[in-house]
Design a protein around this motif. Structure first.
Motif, PDB file in Angstrom:
ATOM      1  N   ILE A 108     -22.881 -16.566  51.200  1.00  0.00           N
ATOM      2  CA  ILE A 108     -22.845 -15.002  52.700  1.00  0.00           C
ATOM      3  C   ILE A 108     -24.042 -15.868  53.487  1.00  0.00           C
ATOM      4  N   TYR A 109     -24.188 -15.328  55.125  1.00  0.00           N
ATOM      5  CA  TYR A 109     -25.253 -15.592  55.640  1.00  0.00           C
ATOM      6  C   TYR A 109     -25.455 -14.614  56.922  1.00  0.00           C
ATOM      7  N   VAL A 110     -26.126 -13.752  56.651  1.00  0.00           N
ATOM      8  CA  VAL A 110     -26.095 -12.532  57.377  1.00  0.00           C
ATOM      9  C   VAL A 110     -27.344 -12.431  58.066  1.00  0.00           C
ATOM     10  N   GLY A 111     -27.811 -12.028  59.801  1.00  0.00           N
ATOM     11  CA  GLY A 111     -29.399 -11.777  59.595  1.00  0.00           C
ATOM     12  C   GLY A 111     -30.124 -10.904  59.968  1.00  0.00           C
ATOM     13  N   GLY A 112     -31.412 -11.354  59.968  1.00  0.00           N
ATOM     14  CA  GLY A 112     -31.879 -10.166  59.491  1.00  0.00           C
ATOM     15  C   GLY A 112     -33.404 -10.460  59.895  1.00  0.00           C
ATOM     16  N   LYS A 113     -34.668  -9.452  59.584  1.00  0.00           N
ATOM     17  CA  LYS A 113     -36.047  -9.991  59.858  1.00  0.00           C
ATOM     18  C   LYS A 113     -36.418 -10.719  59.179  1.00  0.00           C
ATOM     19  N   ILE A 114     -37.713 -11.704  59.730  1.00  0.00           N
ATOM     20  CA  ILE A 114     -38.545 -12.732  59.076  1.00  0.00           C
ATOM     21  C   ILE A 114     -39.113 -11.608  57.924  1.00  0.00           C
ATOM     22  N   GLU A 143     -33.642  -6.919  52.507  1.00  0.00           N
ATOM     23  CA  GLU A 143     -32.457  -7.247  53.983  1.00  0.00           C
ATOM     24  C   GLU A 143     -31.283  -7.702  52.107  1.00  0.00           C
ATOM     25  N   LYS A 144     -32.013  -8.960  51.845  1.00  0.00           N
ATOM     26  CA  LYS A 144     -30.913  -9.632  50.343  1.00  0.00           C
ATOM     27  C   LYS A 144     -30.408  -8.718  49.773  1.00  0.00           C
ATOM     28  N   ILE A 145     -31.684  -7.636  49.219  1.00  0.00           N
ATOM     29  CA  ILE A 145     -31.032  -7.513  47.857  1.00  0.00           C
ATOM     30  C   ILE A 145     -29.516  -5.930  48.547  1.00  0.00           C
ATOM     31  N   ALA A 146     -30.541  -5.590  49.896  1.00  0.00           N
ATOM     32  CA  ALA A 146     -29.402  -4.124  50.529  1.00  0.00           C
ATOM     33  C   ALA A 146     -27.936  -5.118  50.171  1.00  0.00           C
ATOM     34  N   MET A 147     -27.872  -6.537  50.755  1.00  0.00           N
ATOM     35  CA  MET A 147     -26.842  -7.064  50.935  1.00  0.00           C
ATOM     36  C   MET A 147     -26.016  -7.306  49.699  1.00  0.00           C
ATOM     37  N   SER A 191     -26.387  -5.473  47.820  1.00  0.00           N
ATOM     38  CA  SER A 191     -25.831  -3.683  46.797  1.00  0.00           C
ATOM     39  C   SER A 191     -24.600  -3.586  47.640  1.00  0.00           C
ATOM     40  N   LEU A 192     -24.801  -3.830  48.832  1.00  0.00           N
ATOM     41  CA  LEU A 192     -23.431  -3.686  49.292  1.00  0.00           C
ATOM     42  C   LEU A 192     -22.097  -4.572  49.087  1.00  0.00           C
ATOM     43  N   LEU A 193     -22.484  -5.488  49.149  1.00  0.00           N
ATOM     44  CA  LEU A 193     -21.052  -6.122  48.529  1.00  0.00           C
ATOM     45  C   LEU A 193     -20.640  -6.173  46.928  1.00  0.00           C
ATOM     46  N   SER A 194     -21.702  -5.653  46.250  1.00  0.00           N
ATOM     47  CA  SER A 194     -21.726  -5.067  44.513  1.00  0.00           C
ATOM     48  C   SER A 194     -20.936  -4.173  45.135  1.00  0.00           C
ATOM     49  N   LYS A 195     -21.093  -3.234  45.877  1.00  0.00           N
ATOM     50  CA  LYS A 195     -20.315  -2.314  45.442  1.00  0.00           C
ATOM     51  C   LYS A 195     -18.808  -2.173  46.559  1.00  0.00           C
ATOM     52  N   PHE A 196     -17.985  -3.538  46.681  1.00  0.00           N
ATOM     53  CA  PHE A 196     -17.454  -3.672  47.382  1.00  0.00           C
ATOM     54  C   PHE A 196     -16.475  -4.727  45.913  1.00  0.00           C
ATOM     55  N   ARG A 197     -17.737  -4.827  44.936  1.00  0.00           N
ATOM     56  CA  ARG A 197     -17.073  -5.822  44.094  1.00  0.00           C
ATOM     57  C   ARG A 197     -15.998  -7.327  44.924  1.00  0.00           C
ATOM     58  N   ILE A 198     -17.082  -7.759  45.413  1.00  0.00           N
ATOM     59  CA  ILE A 198     -16.906  -9.275  46.039  1.00  0.00           C
ATOM     60  C   ILE A 198     -17.982  -9.845  45.884  1.00  0.00           C
ATOM     61  N   PHE A 219     -19.885 -13.379  45.012  1.00  0.00           N
ATOM     62  CA  PHE A 219     -20.465 -14.193  46.179  1.00  0.00           C
ATOM     63  C   PHE A 219     -21.688 -14.853  44.949  1.00  0.00           C
ATOM     64  N   ALA A 220     -22.049 -16.587  45.977  1.00  0.00           N
ATOM     65  CA  ALA A 220     -22.619 -17.305  44.971  1.00  0.00           C
ATOM     66  C   ALA A 220     -23.956 -17.350  45.373  1.00  0.00           C
ATOM     67  N   ASP A 221     -23.999 -16.891  46.514  1.00  0.00           N
ATOM     68  CA  ASP A 221     -25.726 -16.942  46.629  1.00  0.00           C
ATOM     69  C   ASP A 221     -26.005 -16.084  48.647  1.00  0.00           C
ATOM     70  N   ILE A 222     -26.966 -15.176  48.821  1.00  0.00           N
ATOM     71  CA  ILE A 222     -26.896 -14.630  49.916  1.00  0.00           C
ATOM     72  C   ILE A 222     -28.168 -15.089  50.590  1.00  0.00           C
ATOM     73  N   HIS A 223     -28.196 -15.809  51.967  1.00  0.00           N
ATOM     74  CA  HIS A 223     -28.925 -15.865  52.745  1.00  0.00           C
ATOM     75  C   HIS A 223     -29.033 -15.276  54.452  1.00  0.00           C
ATOM     76  N   ILE A 224     -30.459 -14.718  53.796  1.00  0.00           N
ATOM     77  CA  ILE A 224     -30.659 -14.253  55.860  1.00  0.00           C
ATOM     78  C   ILE A 224     -31.322 -15.116  56.629  1.00  0.00           C
ATOM     79  N   ILE A 225     -31.112 -14.688  58.059  1.00  0.00           N
ATOM     80  CA  ILE A 225     -31.312 -15.768  58.754  1.00  0.00           C
ATOM     81  C   ILE A 225     -32.006 -14.967  59.521  1.00  0.00           C
TER      82      ILE A 225
END
Length: 1100
Positions: A944-950, A956-960, A962-969, A971-977
């Motif tokens: 998962i790649y999402v935009g964020g603040k440097i 923001e990685k932790i927040a995403m 958490s959201l994905l876990s609530k969606f029960r999806i 994922f292998a990795d999360i990248h904040i761009i």
């Protein structure tokens, strides 16, 4: 029927024609206007009546005073024409008024030949004029000959039909067809009246008593009567061909049920031949034993006599149905004489010997004593019923030869129901008579009379002077309970009963020997079991299944030689009962499906009664023998699964199809009443593939996330002149839907004809789907050639994206490196296939000429080649192929074909990179998640790649997460761009500028007048002001491509948020440039934008 007002009315030239209209023409005058003014009566019109009779002719009535209008009619029906009576249509034919319609029309009148199936044996199929021929303007070059006007121009047929009809030979000429008496009634009566009537019925009366015996017979008859009613309803719902029970069940319930029951029914009839023949052989062997004339021993004598008998029966069958029918009539006469002989014997005064064996003629005391049951140890009502019930079967004997009946629709119901009635009366009458004449136990000793002074046991025999009291302590050889030859003893002449037994067994064996091959042949003709196709061939004018006869003979011989039929007999009975159950269920199912095609002429039926009959048959199967019933169900279930797996290519309009439609309709209506819920959201896609075979990769990737979970509609827009487009569209609909089915793609095909591509897509977006099953996502391929396309095409392409958003439909744009369209490859393949076919045809022609040893020389070869159109086409197509090869298209086509199949292959271990840049409700995340559930994509992990603040990357990685876990999806990795909004490098931006340079207006470099003129002439070009206003967005697209190249170059698939262009703000060219630079030089990309309504939820 209407006629123009004219006095020129012609009489029928053929007054004896049996089917003419009767027309009364009243006061039809077109004299001068003055004469018309004198007549103030209201107008009178024709009176047309359709009447039968050999002397029908045109009757003309007129009022007094108007007779002179018709004086021009001659006695022979011809007309003496005058100038006043001449009619314009007479230039075509002088029988204008005798046509069905008085004016020229290509419309055809209703005719049975238009409704026949292709290859119908009852007559040739004719084709009515198509709607296109009637609806379109009549071609000017259509030549109408005088001989055809009478029929074609008045709706009575098509040119050449009369001649072709005269030339056609009757396909049934010379065949032997039977009426309802000889074909159905005789066979059913013979099959129902089996050896049970002569050997076991008296024992059943002794065990169950007269009362329960009648109930046993009645219950059996209820089963057969209900089955007969259901069969009559099915038979009268259309033309019945050969195959009997198999044909009725398969055409009603489909090939799965028909194919399974047809095979076991044919096998049951084949084994029944052995059963009946062994029964006959056992009777003969018993007679030989009484006269001490045994050949070897009892078992081998049965085999010898059985073999000889079945060979003779086979000879009768092979001689033809006519000889077999004659043999059946003779056997029926013998059987009727034997039954009559029994009834006569009951009134002949009994002698001392018969009285000692329990026969006392009709006695009220015997009737009263035998009325109640007296079951012996181990016997009961159901055991007695199980023994008797096979005697009531045989009602399908007439239906099994349905192909040899003159009118199966009339013969089968009438003959079967009458046979059930007659045989039921006979069974009940015999049961009552034998119960009123013969006591249950008798010693057979003439000296067992009552001696005065000795007490008696008070039985009926005791009152009649005989003492059989010792039968209470020991088993006696005579009486209803002990002697199976009671009917021979009671009859007037015993040997006639033996002849009746012979007749019953041989007739049943003969009927089964004919039924099994007929049913088996019908099954093989339908090619449900491809390995059995060998037995489908028929011989002679009656299409006799000689191969089937030989197979039945072999099966019967095998079981005769085994000579152990007691074990298999219950299974055979259950096979027949399974057929009865399915016939009843077929009638119920056809009624329950409410198909308009279910219109049986036999109206004495009820769907719930048929269902009760089916349940009753199943219950009787277990009553007769529970383990045999289980075996029957297991075999039938196995065959059903086999036929279902093989999916035979047949369409008989079964009630299963009708019920599937009704169920789908009901479910769709129920679904409409239910509000959509986010938990049940699924992508329902409308895919702009054109013809589905031309863009398989686009369809494959869509099918990957809609298969078994969502709606998928492949859509095609035909652009051009409406007439040609509609014709092409209608002709290709079935072919393209069939392609989807053949390739196991669970999708529908839809097409529209429109003036432009955008209008067609707009229509599809609004009208596709049904109720809640409407598309919510549009899938399109990326337009790779946008830089070479006319501005109108680009406007249409971007316009359909705008339209989808207007209708609140999500959009998915798919891009692969090689593009999707493989229509050129398909065209080349088609050309090569045609070329190969022509090569084979040429080789066959050369081979044929060589086999003729050069008798016709080289002329014959060129003549045949000319007929095949080979000599002219091969050089042309060779040059076409050479041209393609010279253009080096082959290598490109190979890469294109490989690219078109990339989504059919199993994706190895890799990643699906999801660039969820904008929250669109979750569709950008849901589609890749569904993909990971599929077998081909399950080894791919989500990144998962999402935009964020440097400065907030970790938060923001932790927040995403958490959201994905609530969606029960998972994922292998999360990248904040965090560096999306920085400027792209100069090389990338320069490439973008060079790409849009040809489409820029550069109005700032020109004077105002010139700039305004350019805007009017090329409104689609990118203005400097627009480019400057959206420079930041352009930077973002170029920068995103750099990030994609950096992070996702090795991904199996990229799912990326689709940028949205505001309507009337961003030009189409600039938007296409954004999409181009965003997805350039990347793995397959899905640009996704939902309709901004939630498709994901974390609530339960």
């Amino acid at each position: 029927m209407s006629m123009n007002n004219s006095s020129n009315v012609f009489l029928d030239a053929a007054p004896n024609h049996p089917n003419r209209f009767q027309v009364n023409v009243i006061n039809e005058s077109h004299e001068s206007s003055a004469a018309a003014d004198d007549n103030h009566d209201p107008p009178h019109y024709e009176e047309t009546s359709f009447v039968d009779g050999a002397q029908n002719r045109l009757r003309i009535s007129f009022r007094p005073g108007n007779q002179e209008l018709y004086d021009n009619f001659l006695q022979n029906g011809e007309t003496a024409k005058t100038d006043a009576s001449y009619h314009v249509y007479d230039s075509h034919t002088n029988t204008y008024y005798l046509q069905t319609f008085g004016h020229n029309t290509m419309d055809a009148v209703p005719k049975i030949d238009y409704y026949r199936n292709t290859g119908s044996i009852s007559g040739a199929k004719m084709n009515r004029p198509t709607l296109y021929e009637i609806h379109e303007r009549l071609a000017k070059n259509v030549a109408v000959t005088p001989g055809s006007v009478d029929r074609v121009a008045n709706g009575d047929g098509m040119p050449g039909e009369e001649q072709s009809e005269n030339k056609e030979e009757d396909p049934n000429a010379g065949t032997v067809k039977f009426g309802w008496v000889k074909g159905v009634l005789v066979r059913c009566m013979l099959n129902i009246w089996g050896v049970m009537l002569f050997i076991r019925l008296s024992w059943i009366v002794g065990e169950a008593g007269i009362g329960l015996a009648v109930i046993v017979i009645g219950l059996s008859v209820v089963v057969t009567t209900l089955t007969g009613i259901s069969m009559s309803a099915i038979c009268t719902n259309g033309v019945v061909r050969g195959g009997g029970a198999y044909y009725l069940i398969s055409r009603s319930l489909g090939p799965e049920f028909g194919g399974s029951i047809g095979l076991i029914f044919a096998f049951a009839n084949a084994v029944a031949v052995a059963m009946y023949v062994v029964g006959f052989a056992e009777t003969v062997v018993d007679l030989l034993a009484e006269s001490n004339s045994m050949m070897v021993d009892k078992t081998n004598d049965i085999r010898i006599i059985g073999t000889i008998t079945v060979v003779i029966l086979l000879g009768i069958s092979l001689a033809g149905m006519e000889w077999e029918a004659k043999a059946q009539v003779i056997l029926l006469i013998i059987l009727l004489i034997a039954i009559a002989n029994f009834f006569i014997g009951t009134v002949i005064p009994s002698n001392h010997e018969k009285k000692s064996r329990g026969f006392f003629n009709y006695q009220a005391s015997i009737f009263a004593e035998n009325f109640g049951p007296s079951f012996t140890e181990g016997e009961g009502f159901f055991s007695v019923f199980a023994i008797f019930f096979p005697a009531a079967t045989g009602i399908l004997a007439g239906a099994n030869i349905s192909g040899d009946l003159e009118d199966p629709q009339d013969a089968i119901p009438r003959g079967t129901m009458l046979a059930i009635l007659i045989t039921t009366i006979a069974y009940i009458a015999v049961a009552i008579c034998v119960g009123a004449c013969v006591v249950r136990d008798a010693t057979g000793n003439v000296n067992d009379t009552i001696i005065s002074g000795i007490s008696c046991n008070g039985s009926a025999a005791c009152g009649l002077g005989y003492d059989f009291s010792r039968c209470l302590d020991q088993k006696c050889p005579y009486g209803l309970m002990n002697n199976f030859q009671v009917m021979s003893m009671v009859s007037g002449f015993g040997p006639l009963i033996t002849a009746g037994i012979f007749s019953a067994t041989l007739s049943s064996a003969l009927a089964s020997l004919v039924s099994a091959p007929k049913v088996f042949q019908a099954l093989c003709k339908d090619n449900i079991y491809k390995a059995l196709q060998f037995f489908a061939k028929g011989y002679g004018k009656n299409n006799e299944p000689l191969r089937g006869y030989m197979l039945t003979f072999i099966i019967a011989m095998a079981f005769i030689l085994i000579a152990e039929l007691n074990t298999i007999a219950p299974i055979i009975s259950n096979f027949f009962l399974a057929s009865y159950a399915l016939i009843n269920f077929s009638c119920f199912h056809a009624s329950y499906a409410k198909s308009p095609g279910w219109r049986p002429a036999y109206a004495v039926y009820n769907m719930w009664v048929s269902l009760f009959g089916a349940i009753l048959c199943c219950a009787v199967m277990f009553v007769i023998n529970w383990w045999a019933a289980v075996i029957t169900y297991v075999i039938e279930f196995f065959l059903y699964i086999y036929v279902t797996y093989k999916k035979p290519d047949v369409n008989w309009g079964s009630s299963t199809q009708a019920l599937s439609y009704v169920s789908a309709l009901d479910n769709a209506l129920e679904l409409t009443a239910v509000e959509d819920h986010v938990k049940n959201f699924r992508p329902q896609c409308i895919v702009l593939t054109g013809g589905p075979m031309t863009r398989p990769a686009l369809l494959d990737i869509t099918h990957a996330f809609t298969k078994n979970s969502g709606l998928c509609i492949c859509c095609e827009v035909y652009v051009g002149p409406r007439k040609e487009c509609v014709k092409e569209m209608n002709s290709g609909m079935a072919k393209k839907q069939a392609w989807l089915l053949k390739n196991k793609i669970k999708a529908f095909y839809a097409a529209v004809a429109a003036d432009c591509f955008r209008d067609g897509v707009r229509s599809l977006l609004q009208a596709s789907g049904l109720g809640r099953m409407k598309p919510n996502t549009m899938v399109i391929g990326f337009k790779r050639n946008w830089r070479k396309a006319p501005p109108a095409e680009i406007e249409n392409y971007v316009g359909i994206i705008h339209d989808a958003f207007d209708f609140e439909i999500g959009v998915v744009i798919v891009r692969i490196s090689q593009g999707f369209d493989i229509s050129q490859v398909l065209q080349v393949q088609e050309e090569l296939e045609k070329l190969e076919q022509e090569r084979l045809a040429l080789e066959a022609t050369i081979k044929d000429n060589e086999s003729e040893e050069g008798s016709k020389g080289i002329r014959g070869l060129f003549k045949k080649a000319g007929k095949l159109n080979i000599t002219k086409q091969i050089p042309k197509k060779d040059s076409g192929i050479n041209t393609i090869q010279s253009m080096h298209v082959g290598e490109f086509n190979q890469r294109l074909v490989e690219a078109s199949t990339q989504f059919k292959k199993k994706q190895g271990k890799g990643t699906i990179d999801v660039w969820w840049l904008f929250d669109d409700g979750g569709l950008t995340l849901l589609i890749p998640y569904i993909l990971t559930l599929r077998k081909k994509w399950k080894d791919c992990k989500l990144r998962i790649y999402v935009g964020g603040k440097i400065n907030r990357i970790e938060e923001e990685k932790i927040a995403m997460a958490s959201l994905l876990s609530k969606f029960r999806i998972k994922f292998a990795d999360i990248h904040i761009i965090g560096d999306i909004n920085i400027k792209p490098n100069k090389e990338s931006w320069k490439f973008f500028e060079e790409m849009i340079e040809p489409y820029r207006l550069h109005e700032s470099c020109k004077d105002l007048t010139t700039a305004e003129k350019l805007k009017r002439e090329t409104p689609w070009k990118i203005t400097d002001s627009e480019l400057e206003a959206f420079k930041e967005k352009s930077y973002r697209q170029v920068r995103l491509n750099e990030l994609l190249q950096e992070h996702s170059r090795a991904a199996n698939l990229i799912v990326l948020s689709l940028p949205v262009a505001r309507k009337a703000t961003i030009s189409d060219i600039l938007y296409m440039a954004w999409l181009e630079i965003l997805t350039k030089n990347l793995p397959p990309v899905l640009l996704v934008r939902g309709n901004h309504k939630n498709v994901l939820t974390f609530y339960s």
